[in-house]
Design an enzyme around this catalytic site. Structure first.
Site, PDB file in Angstrom:
ATOM      1  CG  HIS A  97      -1.697  -1.368   1.255  1.00 55.48           C
ATOM      2  ND1 HIS A  97      -2.776  -1.696   0.462  1.00 55.48           N
ATOM      3  CD2 HIS A  97      -1.418  -2.486   1.986  1.00 55.48           C
ATOM      4  CE1 HIS A  97      -3.137  -2.965   0.724  1.00 55.48           C
ATOM      5  NE2 HIS A  97      -2.335  -3.464   1.634  1.00 55.48           N
ATOM      6  CD  GLU A 137      -2.040  -3.743   4.944  1.00 59.53           C
ATOM      7  OE1 GLU A 137      -3.252  -3.552   4.735  1.00 59.53           O
ATOM      8  OE2 GLU A 137      -1.378  -4.619   4.364  1.00 59.53           O
ATOM      9  CG  HIS A 193       0.615  -6.774   2.324  1.00 61.68           C
ATOM     10  ND1 HIS A 193      -0.306  -5.923   1.747  1.00 61.68           N
ATOM     11  CD2 HIS A 193       1.566  -7.011   1.378  1.00 61.68           C
ATOM     12  CE1 HIS A 193       0.086  -5.660   0.491  1.00 61.68           C
ATOM     13  NE2 HIS A 193       1.209  -6.312   0.239  1.00 61.68           N
ATOM     14  CD  GLU A 228      -1.834 -10.065   4.407  1.00 68.46           C
ATOM     15  OE1 GLU A 228      -1.646  -9.209   5.320  1.00 68.46           O
ATOM     16  OE2 GLU A 228      -2.484  -9.826   3.373  1.00 68.46           O
TER      17      GLU A 228
HETATM   18 ZN   LIG Z   1      -2.171  -5.289   2.580  1.00 71.71          ZN
END
Ligand SMILES: [Zn+2]
Length: 239
Positions: free
Chosen positions: A69, A84, A138, A200
């Site tokens: 992002h 995030e 992430h 993640e």
């Molecule tokens: Zn993400």
């Protein structure tokens, strides 16, 4: 008078002969003095121009770290309201810094500040560098705040061993629940032609995970875990 003259001529002939002998002896000794060094010079082996320069002997792997992002794309919103995009940048910077200290790696980042970068541009960046691996970082999100844990994603089968090595060290470092290595068609993975995985790290929507993820010490530990996993994989690769 005549005899005397002949005698003198004989003497000068002897002197000439002696002088010539002495001269030959001198030339010979000078030749003997210099000839060994000349032959020694000739036996020195020629410079080996075919030898590889030192830097070519140890390969440096190019690793692209991709902070998920950024800019107008904030990513997930954590329980505390943190986004995030900030977490991924902070953690990626730490991974980058640690990789830079490893002689076997050359580290790169797809973004170094809070700017928006298209997914295609992230892939193109790694492609242009002819990178050995792309690691996208992430923080996870889910509607149920009770869900927590660490997941690692791959898309191409070639990336499975790399995903497994990094995941093992990542789970160890985060201390979160092990949610496994999974296959998923995330665009940053499907658009890659090098090794590519997506981490993640934990759920920003889970209060426990998020609290840890936002702490400096947890980020340091997580970054070291990711770097250890990358090292585990490339140290055992034969190329
Ligand atoms: Zn993400």
């Amino acid at each position: 008078m005549k005899r005397k003259h002949r005698k003198r001529r004989q003497r000068s002939q002897v002197i000439w002969v002696v002088m010539v002998v002495v001269l030959i002896a001198m030339v010979w000794s000078i030749y003997e003095l210099f000839s060994p060094s000349v032959s020694a010079e000739l036996t020195v082996p020629p410079i080996q121009k075919t030898a590889k320069p030192q830097e070519e002997l140890s390969k440096r792997y190019k690793i692209v770290i991709d902070p998920g992002h950024g800019g107008k794309d904030p990513g997930a919103e954590g329980v505390s309201g943190n986004h995030e995009r900030a977490y991924t940048l902070a953690l990626s910077q730490k991974v980058f810094d640690l990789l830079q200290q490893e002689p076997m790696f050359e580290a790169y980042m797809t973004r170094t500040d809070d700017t928006f970068v298209h997914l295609e541009d992230r892939n193109q960046f790694a492609h242009d560098l002819d990178a050995d691996a792309l690691v996208s970082i992430h923080g996870n999100t889910y509607q149920d705040p009770g869900v927590s844990g660490t997941e690692t994603y791959y898309y191409a089968d070639d990336s499975i061993p790399f995903a497994r090595e990094v995941h093992e060290r990542l789970v160890e470092a985060t201390g979160f629940r092990d949610r496994g290595v999974r296959k998923e068609g995330w665009k940053v993975l499907t658009g890659s032609n090098n090794l590519a995985i997506l981490l993640e790290v934990g759920f920003l929507t889970n209060p426990g995970d998020e609290m840890e993820m936002l702490s400096e010490s947890h980020q340091d530990r997580t970054a070291q875990g990711i770097v250890n996993g990358i090292k585990d994989y490339f140290a055992n690769r034969e190329d």
